[in-house]
Design an enzyme around this catalytic site. Structure first.
Site, short mmCIF file in Angstrom:
data_model
loop_
_atom_site.label_atom_id
_atom_site.label_comp_id
_atom_site.label_asym_id
_atom_site.label_seq_id
_atom_site.Cartn_x
_atom_site.Cartn_y
_atom_site.Cartn_z
NE ARG A 70 -2.76 0.28 3.59
CZ ARG A 70 -3.29 0.52 4.50
NH1 ARG A 70 -4.61 0.49 4.41
NH2 ARG A 70 -2.81 0.90 5.48
CB THR A 116 -2.25 7.25 -2.75
OG1 THR A 116 -1.75 5.73 -2.96
CG2 THR A 116 -1.52 8.22 -3.41
CG ASP A 170 2.40 -3.45 9.33
OD1 ASP A 170 2.37 -4.65 8.96
OD2 ASP A 170 2.44 -2.62 8.79
CG ASP A 213 6.14 -3.86 10.32
OD1 ASP A 213 6.82 -4.43 9.21
OD2 ASP A 213 5.86 -2.79 10.25
C1 PRP Z 1 -1.21 -4.51 4.56
C2 PRP Z 1 -2.17 -5.58 4.50
C3 PRP Z 1 -2.95 -5.81 3.26
C4 PRP Z 1 -3.18 -4.35 2.94
C5 PRP Z 1 -4.58 -3.99 3.48
O1 PRP Z 1 -0.28 -4.69 3.78
O2 PRP Z 1 -1.40 -6.88 4.91
O3 PRP Z 1 -2.35 -6.40 2.22
O4 PRP Z 1 -2.13 -3.69 3.95
O5 PRP Z 1 -4.86 -2.87 3.06
P1 PRP Z 1 -5.77 -2.53 2.18
O6 PRP Z 1 -7.16 -3.18 2.47
O7 PRP Z 1 -6.05 -0.68 2.59
O8 PRP Z 1 -5.49 -2.51 0.73
P2 PRP Z 1 1.04 -3.73 3.45
O9 PRP Z 1 0.78 -2.76 2.43
O10 PRP Z 1 1.37 -3.15 4.99
O11 PRP Z 1 2.25 -4.59 3.15
P3 PRP Z 1 3.07 -5.78 3.85
O12 PRP Z 1 2.07 -6.92 3.90
O13 PRP Z 1 4.01 -6.15 2.82
O14 PRP Z 1 3.40 -5.31 5.26
#
Ligand code: PRP
Length: 208
Positions: A103, A107, A199, A202
């Site tokens: 993400r 944005t 998170d 993490d």
């Molecule tokens: C997080 C989570 C989802 C996404 C959800 O991933 O694991 O994939 O955000 O958000 P959304 O519904 O608003 O799209 P992240 O971008 O933090 O990546 P990561 O899993 O690599 O830490």
């Protein structure tokens, strides 16, 4: 909300409460993700199609059922990775097709960075695995990818869902069932689920 299935199971609720705790360490966090993923998948796969077969027991012939579906697990990197092991315990022959999305912090839109799907679909049903359904952007983008690939039977298996993410999913892909441990309250101004668990990527990988 139709087509949204928060788990009614006390084992899921119990494990979820421990998962949320801020002092649950990464090892325990990973175990819980794995266990909850298996329990939710058990619920999510109750309608898989089967065909009748005969089985020879040591004493006689018994009627049985055999799964007809070719199942594909689609973990969204990174956080969905930890769910795969739990689901594999139930269906060790499932194929795993990784989709890499992150993400954009500004944005909150998903950015695709990994996709090695072959041209033709190799499975008949896919389970998207991602613990967090926040804005829903990542889940919607993944379903778009899978539909372009040619898979029509798609299910989403998450752990926490925000109402905002559920709404976006239902706007774009209302036929995709959403299986969750729980529906949380809302998103904060940074797009994090509240009360949430922090998170999920993490916390699994010790990178927070
Ligand atoms: C997080 C989570 C989802 C996404 C959800 O991933 O694991 O994939 O955000 O958000 P959304 O519904 O608003 O799209 P992240 O971008 O933090 O990546 P990561 O899993 O690599 O830490």
């Amino acid at each position: 909300m139709s087509n949204v299935f928060p788990s009614p199971h006390p084992l899921v609720a119990h494990k979820l409460a421990i998962l949320r705790r801020k002092d649950t360490d990464p090892q325990h966090f990973r175990e819980l993700i794995r266990e909850i993923a298996a329990l939710l998948t058990y619920e999510a796969t109750a309608d898989l199609s089967t065909k009748p077969i005969s089985v020879e027991t040591p004493l006689a012939v018994a009627p049985g059922l055999e799964l007809q579906e070719h199942i594909g697990l689609v973990p969204i990197l990174r956080a969905g990775l930890g769910m795969v092991e739990g689901v594999w315990e139930l269906m060790p022959n499932a194929q795993v097709w990784h989709i890499g999305l992150y993400r954009d912090e500004r944005t909150l839109k998903p950015v695709e960075y990994y996709n090695k799907l072959p041209i033709e679909p190799t499975v008949s049903v896919t389970l998207i695995l991602d613990p967090m359904l926040a804005t829903g952007g990542s889940a919607v983008a993944t379903i778009n990818i899978l539909k372009r690939w040619g898979v029509s039977k798609i299910k989403f298996v998450g752990i926490l869902g925000a109402p905002e993410g559920i709404e976006l999913m239902q706007k774009h892909h209302p036929e995709v069932p959403i299986h969750l441990a729980v529906i949380d309250e809302k998103l904060n101004e940074h797009g994090f689920i509240l009360p949430g668990l922090g998170d999920a990527g993490d916390r699994q990988f010790g990178t927070g």
